[in-house]
Design an enzyme around this catalytic site. Structure first.
Site, PDB file in Angstrom:
ATOM      1  N   ASN A 228      56.043  32.354  23.016  1.00 33.28           N
ATOM      2  CA  ASN A 228      55.413  33.235  22.028  1.00 33.28           C
ATOM      3  C   ASN A 228      55.062  34.522  22.752  1.00 33.28           C
ATOM      4  OD1 ASN A 228      53.876  34.523  20.118  1.00 33.28           O
ATOM      5  ND2 ASN A 228      52.094  33.169  20.343  1.00 33.28           N
ATOM      6  N   TRP A 229      55.838  35.563  22.492  1.00 37.98           N
ATOM      7  CA  TRP A 229      55.637  36.822  23.220  1.00 37.98           C
ATOM      8  C   TRP A 229      54.436  37.605  22.691  1.00 37.98           C
ATOM      9  CZ3 TRP A 229      61.354  39.040  23.637  1.00 37.98           C
ATOM     10  CH2 TRP A 229      62.032  38.340  24.643  1.00 37.98           C
ATOM     11  N   LYS A 230      53.867  37.158  21.596  1.00 35.35           N
ATOM     12  CA  LYS A 230      52.739  37.886  20.982  1.00 35.35           C
ATOM     13  C   LYS A 230      53.127  39.364  20.819  1.00 35.35           C
ATOM     14  CE  LYS A 230      49.709  34.552  23.140  1.00 35.35           C
ATOM     15  NZ  LYS A 230      48.355  34.084  23.255  1.00 35.35           N
TER      16      LYS A 230
ATOM     17  N   SER B 219      47.945  27.595  27.831  1.00 30.11           N
ATOM     18  CA  SER B 219      48.015  27.819  29.283  1.00 30.11           C
ATOM     19  C   SER B 219      49.024  26.912  29.974  1.00 30.11           C
ATOM     20  CB  SER B 219      46.621  27.678  29.910  1.00 30.11           C
ATOM     21  OG  SER B 219      45.760  28.682  29.401  1.00 30.11           O
TER      22      SER B 219
ATOM     23  N   GLY C 248      51.432  33.454  27.570  1.00 31.39           N
ATOM     24  CA  GLY C 248      51.495  34.353  28.727  1.00 31.39           C
ATOM     25  C   GLY C 248      52.650  34.061  29.679  1.00 31.39           C
TER      26      GLY C 248
ATOM     27  N   GLY D 287      45.412  31.241  26.447  1.00 34.13           N
ATOM     28  CA  GLY D 287      45.204  32.472  27.196  1.00 34.13           C
ATOM     29  C   GLY D 287      43.998  32.434  28.119  1.00 34.13           C
TER      30      GLY D 287
ATOM     31  N   HIS E 140      49.128  30.516  13.820  1.00 33.75           N
ATOM     32  CA  HIS E 140      48.700  30.591  15.232  1.00 33.75           C
ATOM     33  C   HIS E 140      47.198  30.874  15.272  1.00 33.75           C
ATOM     34  CE1 HIS E 140      48.192  32.236  19.279  1.00 33.75           C
ATOM     35  NE2 HIS E 140      49.259  31.529  19.602  1.00 33.75           N
TER      36      HIS E 140
ATOM     37  N   GLU F 273      47.621  23.401  19.563  1.00 32.23           N
ATOM     38  CA  GLU F 273      47.148  24.376  20.540  1.00 32.23           C
ATOM     39  C   GLU F 273      45.624  24.424  20.494  1.00 32.23           C
ATOM     40  OE1 GLU F 273      50.391  27.412  21.499  1.00 32.23           O
ATOM     41  OE2 GLU F 273      49.366  28.141  19.739  1.00 32.23           O
TER      42      GLU F 273
ATOM     43  N   GLU G 150      45.480  32.904  16.851  1.00 33.44           N
ATOM     44  CA  GLU G 150      45.101  34.328  16.770  1.00 33.44           C
ATOM     45  C   GLU G 150      45.173  34.817  15.327  1.00 33.44           C
ATOM     46  OE1 GLU G 150      47.727  35.619  19.916  1.00 33.44           O
ATOM     47  OE2 GLU G 150      46.463  34.499  21.325  1.00 33.44           O
TER      48      GLU G 150
HETATM   49  C1  PEP Z   1      50.086  30.825  22.617  1.00 29.15           C
HETATM   50  O1  PEP Z   1      49.950  32.012  22.440  1.00 29.15           O
HETATM   51  O2  PEP Z   1      50.590  30.135  21.728  1.00 29.15           O
HETATM   52  C2  PEP Z   1      49.660  30.261  23.902  1.00 29.15           C
HETATM   53  C3  PEP Z   1      49.685  28.963  24.037  1.00 29.15           C
HETATM   54  O3  PEP Z   1      49.266  31.143  24.863  1.00 29.15           O
HETATM   55  P1  PEP Z   1      49.035  30.820  26.431  1.00 29.15           P
HETATM   56  O4  PEP Z   1      50.205  30.018  26.900  1.00 29.15           O
HETATM   57  O5  PEP Z   1      48.959  32.165  27.077  1.00 29.15           O
HETATM   58  O6  PEP Z   1      47.762  30.047  26.533  1.00 29.15           O
END
Ligand code: PEP
Length: 248
Positions: A8-10, A202, A224, A168, A92, A162, A94
């Site tokens: 997921n490049w956000k 993460s 990330g 993050g 998601h 998640e 966010e």
């Molecule tokens: C995500 O954005 O879905 C995610 C899991 O981020 P990260 O791996 O940075 O925690």
């Protein structure tokens, strides 16, 4: 079932950066050993799909539930499909916690993705205070219950567990935590036995294999660590090395 390794490049990697990413992305995996997916920003999906040199699928990170309309700034599932996406990330954390998306809206988006022929990848997960209050199961059952019926009879879909406190932050659920939560998600999905459930939060090259070896963990959703082609290649390689039931 091979493991799914999804990035997921956000809001990172515009079209030029997406092209640079794929000029370097070269994991040592046999074709078919892992299923690679990239959730790119809308404007980068077409460039990424053109630049990729390994088998991979592309998705968008959000859609609106309407097919078209006076909805400035939104993208419909149909438009995402036309731009080359075959999957859509929905709900998601966010989106839920920064943009205030609720369970009913998540379900509307799931239905829109299905209508347009996109594979919905629906995110669920508890806040730290919900976990600390012993509400993990209640929260996951509520979130999954909001959209599960919309997946009945759908050719393909996925769910990503998640935990919000792990996104993050560098904090990762242990494989045991992930297995417990995935068991709850799988039970809440009921008859939808074939739906892969991914873990996100993460994920890094150092923990990816252990997480993907946990019971009921069918792959990972990586934020990330998906931005760097060399780092993400190592996660893809970890996914390719994990066979159902444990590391090879
Ligand atoms: C995500 O954005 O879905 C995610 C899991 O981020 P990260 O791996 O940075 O925690």
């Amino acid at each position: 079932m091979v493991k799914v390794v999804a990035g997921n490049w956000k809001m990172h990697h515009g079209p030029a950066a997406a092209e640079r990413f794929f000029s370097r992305f070269s994991p040592s995996v046999e074709v078919g050993a892992v299923r690679m997916v990239f959730f790119a920003p809308d404007l980068s999906v077409a460039a990424a799909a053109r630049a990729v040199r390994v088998p991979a699928e592309f998705g968008v990170q959000n859609i609106h539930w309407e097919a078209a309309g006076a909805l400035t700034g939104e993208t419909s599932a149909e438009m995402a499909r036309e731009a080359g996406a075959t999957l859509a990330l929905i709900g998601h954390s966010e989106r839920r916690h920064i943009f205030g998306e609720n369970d009913a809206e998540v379900n509307s988006k799931v239905r829109a993705a299905v209508r347009a022929g996109l594979v919905p990848v629906v995110c669920v997960g508890e806040l730290l205070e919900e976990r600390r209050a012993g509400r993990l199961e209640t929260v996951l059952r509520r979130q999954v219950g909001a959209f599960a019926r919309s997946l009945a009879g759908v050719p393909e879909s996925m769910v990503a567990y998640e935990p919000v406190w792990a996104i993050g932050t560098g904090e990762t659920a242990t494989p045991e935590d992930a297995a417990e939560a995935h068991g709850i998600v799988r039970s809440a999905l009921g008859d939808l036995a074939g739906v892969p459930v991914l873990y996100g939060g993460s994920v890094k090259p150092g923990n990816a294999a252990a997480l993907m070896s946990a019971p009921d963990v069918d792959g990972v959703l990586v934020g990330g660590a998906s931005l760097d082609p060399d780092v993400f290649a190592r996660i893809a390689e970890a996914g390719a090395g994990v066979r159902p039931g444990g590391p090879s």
